[in-house]
Scaffold this motif. Structure first.
Motif, PDB file in Angstrom:
ATOM      1  N   SER A 144       0.832  -1.209   0.000  1.00  0.00           N
ATOM      2  CA  SER A 144       0.000   0.000   0.000  1.00  0.00           C
ATOM      3  C   SER A 144       0.864   1.255   0.000  1.00  0.00           C
ATOM      4  CB  SER A 144      -0.944  -0.016   1.211  1.00  0.00           C
ATOM      5  OG  SER A 144      -1.897  -1.060   1.096  1.00  0.00           O
ATOM      6  N   THR A 145       1.978   1.219   0.711  1.00  0.00           N
ATOM      7  CA  THR A 145       2.901   2.357   0.714  1.00  0.00           C
ATOM      8  C   THR A 145       3.491   2.563  -0.684  1.00  0.00           C
ATOM      9  OG1 THR A 145       3.442   2.033   3.047  1.00  0.00           O
ATOM     10  CG2 THR A 145       5.019   3.285   1.727  1.00  0.00           C
ATOM     11  N   SER A 146       3.813   1.464  -1.374  1.00  0.00           N
ATOM     12  CA  SER A 146       4.318   1.567  -2.740  1.00  0.00           C
ATOM     13  C   SER A 146       3.288   2.205  -3.656  1.00  0.00           C
ATOM     14  CB  SER A 146       4.696   0.182  -3.274  1.00  0.00           C
ATOM     15  OG  SER A 146       5.822  -0.323  -2.602  1.00  0.00           O
ATOM     16  N   MET A 147       2.010   1.862  -3.473  1.00  0.00           N
ATOM     17  CA  MET A 147       0.951   2.477  -4.279  1.00  0.00           C
ATOM     18  C   MET A 147       0.869   3.975  -4.009  1.00  0.00           C
ATOM     19  SD  MET A 147      -2.249  -0.208  -4.487  1.00  0.00           S
ATOM     20  CE  MET A 147      -2.256  -1.115  -2.954  1.00  0.00           C
ATOM     21  N   LEU A 148       0.941   4.337  -2.732  1.00  0.00           N
ATOM     22  CA  LEU A 148       0.864   5.752  -2.372  1.00  0.00           C
ATOM     23  C   LEU A 148       2.038   6.526  -2.977  1.00  0.00           C
ATOM     24  CD1 LEU A 148      -0.672   7.876  -0.634  1.00  0.00           C
ATOM     25  CD2 LEU A 148       0.945   7.364   1.191  1.00  0.00           C
ATOM     26  N   LEU A 149       3.243   5.950  -2.913  1.00  0.00           N
ATOM     27  CA  LEU A 149       4.414   6.604  -3.493  1.00  0.00           C
ATOM     28  C   LEU A 149       4.288   6.721  -5.011  1.00  0.00           C
ATOM     29  CD1 LEU A 149       7.208   4.901  -1.358  1.00  0.00           C
ATOM     30  CD2 LEU A 149       6.676   7.347  -1.390  1.00  0.00           C
ATOM     31  N   ALA A 150       3.748   5.687  -5.646  1.00  0.00           N
ATOM     32  CA  ALA A 150       3.585   5.709  -7.105  1.00  0.00           C
ATOM     33  C   ALA A 150       2.648   6.829  -7.539  1.00  0.00           C
ATOM     34  CB  ALA A 150       3.071   4.365  -7.589  1.00  0.00           C
ATOM     35  N   PHE A 151       1.682   7.161  -6.706  1.00  0.00           N
ATOM     36  CA  PHE A 151       0.775   8.272  -7.003  1.00  0.00           C
ATOM     37  C   PHE A 151       1.562   9.575  -7.161  1.00  0.00           C
ATOM     38  CE2 PHE A 151      -2.044  11.740  -5.581  1.00  0.00           C
ATOM     39  CZ  PHE A 151      -3.105  11.579  -6.468  1.00  0.00           C
ATOM     40  N   ILE A 241      -6.059  13.971  -2.423  1.00  0.00           N
ATOM     41  CA  ILE A 241      -4.959  13.348  -1.687  1.00  0.00           C
ATOM     42  C   ILE A 241      -5.399  11.973  -1.183  1.00  0.00           C
ATOM     43  CG2 ILE A 241      -3.428  13.547   0.304  1.00  0.00           C
ATOM     44  CD1 ILE A 241      -3.862  16.598   0.140  1.00  0.00           C
ATOM     45  N   PRO A 242      -4.810  10.875  -1.701  1.00  0.00           N
ATOM     46  CA  PRO A 242      -5.149   9.539  -1.193  1.00  0.00           C
ATOM     47  C   PRO A 242      -4.620   9.337   0.215  1.00  0.00           C
ATOM     48  CG  PRO A 242      -3.329   9.406  -2.734  1.00  0.00           C
ATOM     49  CD  PRO A 242      -3.779  10.842  -2.748  1.00  0.00           C
ATOM     50  N   VAL A 243      -5.194   8.371   0.924  1.00  0.00           N
ATOM     51  CA  VAL A 243      -4.856   8.161   2.329  1.00  0.00           C
ATOM     52  C   VAL A 243      -4.598   6.676   2.596  1.00  0.00           C
ATOM     53  CG1 VAL A 243      -5.729   8.286   4.704  1.00  0.00           C
ATOM     54  CG2 VAL A 243      -6.171  10.173   3.106  1.00  0.00           C
ATOM     55  N   LEU A 244      -3.476   6.391   3.265  1.00  0.00           N
ATOM     56  CA  LEU A 244      -3.228   5.028   3.777  1.00  0.00           C
ATOM     57  C   LEU A 244      -4.073   4.839   5.024  1.00  0.00           C
ATOM     58  CD1 LEU A 244       0.610   4.275   3.801  1.00  0.00           C
ATOM     59  CD2 LEU A 244      -1.130   3.242   2.366  1.00  0.00           C
ATOM     60  N   LEU A 245      -4.826   3.744   5.082  1.00  0.00           N
ATOM     61  CA  LEU A 245      -5.734   3.525   6.214  1.00  0.00           C
ATOM     62  C   LEU A 245      -5.543   2.123   6.769  1.00  0.00           C
ATOM     63  CD1 LEU A 245      -8.409   5.321   7.215  1.00  0.00           C
ATOM     64  CD2 LEU A 245      -9.551   3.240   6.476  1.00  0.00           C
ATOM     65  N   TRP A 246      -5.499   2.006   8.099  1.00  0.00           N
ATOM     66  CA  TRP A 246      -5.411   0.699   8.761  1.00  0.00           C
ATOM     67  C   TRP A 246      -6.812   0.268   9.169  1.00  0.00           C
ATOM     68  CZ3 TRP A 246      -1.222   3.400   7.930  1.00  0.00           C
ATOM     69  CH2 TRP A 246       0.005   2.751   7.857  1.00  0.00           C
ATOM     70  N   ALA A 247      -7.217  -0.906   8.703  1.00  0.00           N
ATOM     71  CA  ALA A 247      -8.542  -1.443   9.032  1.00  0.00           C
ATOM     72  C   ALA A 247      -8.407  -2.964   9.171  1.00  0.00           C
ATOM     73  CB  ALA A 247      -9.563  -1.036   7.975  1.00  0.00           C
ATOM     74  N   SER A 248      -9.185  -3.739   8.413  1.00  0.00           N
ATOM     75  CA  SER A 248      -9.097  -5.198   8.526  1.00  0.00           C
ATOM     76  C   SER A 248      -9.379  -5.852   7.186  1.00  0.00           C
ATOM     77  CB  SER A 248     -10.091  -5.726   9.573  1.00  0.00           C
ATOM     78  OG  SER A 248     -11.423  -5.588   9.118  1.00  0.00           O
ATOM     79  N   ILE A 249      -9.037  -7.130   7.088  1.00  0.00           N
ATOM     80  CA  ILE A 249      -9.309  -7.892   5.876  1.00  0.00           C
ATOM     81  C   ILE A 249     -10.816  -7.933   5.643  1.00  0.00           C
ATOM     82  CG2 ILE A 249      -9.137 -10.141   4.765  1.00  0.00           C
ATOM     83  CD1 ILE A 249      -6.807 -10.734   6.664  1.00  0.00           C
ATOM     84  N   CYS A 282      -3.936  -3.076   5.731  1.00  0.00           N
ATOM     85  CA  CYS A 282      -3.659  -1.698   5.327  1.00  0.00           C
ATOM     86  C   CYS A 282      -4.040  -1.520   3.865  1.00  0.00           C
ATOM     87  CB  CYS A 282      -2.181  -1.384   5.539  1.00  0.00           C
ATOM     88  SG  CYS A 282      -1.726   0.323   5.141  1.00  0.00           S
ATOM     89  N   LEU A 283      -4.754  -0.432   3.563  1.00  0.00           N
ATOM     90  CA  LEU A 283      -5.265  -0.178   2.221  1.00  0.00           C
ATOM     91  C   LEU A 283      -5.045   1.294   1.860  1.00  0.00           C
ATOM     92  CD1 LEU A 283      -7.669  -1.447   4.266  1.00  0.00           C
ATOM     93  CD2 LEU A 283      -8.626  -2.156   2.102  1.00  0.00           C
ATOM     94  N   VAL A 284      -5.212   1.610   0.570  1.00  0.00           N
ATOM     95  CA  VAL A 284      -5.140   2.996   0.122  1.00  0.00           C
ATOM     96  C   VAL A 284      -6.556   3.481  -0.186  1.00  0.00           C
ATOM     97  CG1 VAL A 284      -4.150   4.621  -1.522  1.00  0.00           C
ATOM     98  CG2 VAL A 284      -2.883   2.549  -0.902  1.00  0.00           C
ATOM     99  N   MET A 285      -6.990   4.485   0.524  1.00  0.00           N
ATOM    100  CA  MET A 285      -8.336   5.035   0.342  1.00  0.00           C
ATOM    101  C   MET A 285      -8.315   6.031  -0.817  1.00  0.00           C
ATOM    102  SD  MET A 285     -10.687   6.622   3.337  1.00  0.00           S
ATOM    103  CE  MET A 285     -12.397   7.064   3.067  1.00  0.00           C
ATOM    104  N   THR A 286      -9.249   5.832  -1.776  1.00  0.00           N
ATOM    105  CA  THR A 286      -9.230   6.638  -3.000  1.00  0.00           C
ATOM    106  C   THR A 286     -10.513   7.430  -3.241  1.00  0.00           C
ATOM    107  OG1 THR A 286     -10.029   4.752  -4.300  1.00  0.00           O
ATOM    108  CG2 THR A 286      -7.626   5.037  -4.121  1.00  0.00           C
TER     109      THR A 286
END
Length: 329
Positions: A144-151, A241-249, A282-286
């Motif tokens: 998810s961090t890699s996705m955020l950085l790629a943005f 601005i996308p957001v990294l979010l901690w939640a659950s599967i 952990c996911l990327v909120m869009t």
């Protein structure tokens, strides 16, 4: 994602242990040691034996029995103590997930369904590049961090985050006393992201990595800890601005098992007990709409996974309201 195993029911283990140690007069190892002697002393065989053997012979026999009983008690005690702490190689999940396909199976309810909006319009989602965590079964935070950085046009893969030293991975282990010890997930990635038995990391670890990667004069890394979902939507998503979010599967309930805990072995929390919440993800909120929040979920196959708002908010709260964003200056 993480879903670590609950061991055998600790109450059952306790009952078994008590069954081993219970006697009419004593409990614990003393009871185990004394039981055979009491039975022998009360037997007719022992009474008749006293008339045919010498005191020296009795001492030899009883010493041999004592040694055997002590060894048996030690084995029982060792087995009981080690059942509870099968670390680190044996930390696996309850109903453990052992492949990426099985991880995805947990995510089935997240498959896209018909979009239901009061306005009848589809949401305008942020165009964040999508990466799968197929090669990183417990590395959702890294992917998810890699996705955020790629943005932000920064190309760093999940494995490079660790191999290039932006994030350090450390494992849970047993110390010489048999107690589980391990790192603080706000400082390190706990476990191995390539291993189904890994754990993960929390927002402060990711924030530290982002601050090392992104030039301070061009970007601000923002800790959104304890921010409401309303604030996240209004101040970040609405502003592109996308957001990294901690939640659950799949937004399933998180839980603390009786085995997934350890004493933190360094840092400000040294010596404190830490308990890992299983199902952490952990996911990327869009984006969002009237009923759903939308994500790049690394367990899915493409962007746009949606979850009901109330579920996301509940899991976000369970994980301590952890979220991270990056802002261009």
């Amino acid at each position: 994602m993480k879903k670590n195993r609950i061991p055998e029911n600790p109450e059952i283990i306790a009952e078994v242990s008590h069954a081993f140690s219970r006697s009419d007069n004593k409990n614990g190892i003393i009871g185990i040691l004394s039981t055979p002697f009491r039975k022998i002393a009360e037997s007719e065989w022992f009474f008749s034996l006293q008339t045919t053997v010498t005191a020296k012979s009795l001492i030899i026999i009883l010493s041999a029995l004592a040694a055997a009983a002590f060894i048996a008690a030690a084995v029982l005690t060792y087995e009981h103590n080690t059942v509870y702490h099968e670390l680190p190689e044996h930390i696996v999940s309850a109903g453990s997930v052992h492949s990426f396909d099985e991880l995805k199976a947990l995510n089935k309810p997240a498959e896209r369904s018909e979009i239901i909006l009061s306005s009848g319009e589809e949401p305008d989602l942020l165009d964040v590049p999508f990466y799968s965590q197929k090669d990183y079964p417990t590395g959702c935070e890294l992917v998810s961090t890699s996705m955020l950085l790629a943005f932000y046009d920064v190309d760093i893969s999940a494995d490079k985050l660790i191999s290039d030293g932006y994030i350090t991975a450390k494992k849970v282990y047993l110390n010489r006393y048999g107690n589980a010890c391990g790192p603080d997930p706000d400082m390190y990635f706990v476990g191995d992201p390539l291993d189904e038995k890994g754990y993960g990391c929390y927002s402060k670890t990711i924030i530290s990595a982002l601050e090392k990667i992104l030039p301070e004069d061009k970007y601000s890394v923002i800790d959104l800890h304890n921010k409401s979902m309303e604030t996240i939507c209004k101040d970040y998503l609405d502003k592109g601005i996308p957001v990294l979010l901690w939640a659950s599967i799949n937004m399933k309930p998180t839980y603390i098992s009786s085995i997934n805990h350890w004493m933190i072995d360094e840092g400000n929390k040294y010596g404190t007990e830490f308990r890992w919440r299983s199902n952490e993800h952990c996911l990327v909120m869009t984006g969002y709409d009237s009923g759903y929040y939308y994500f790049n979920d690394p367990l899915d196959e493409k962007s746009g996974t949606k979850y009901r708002k109330w579920q996301v908010e509940k899991r976000y709260n369970e994980l301590g309201k952890m979220a991270v964003a990056v802002k261009k200056k």
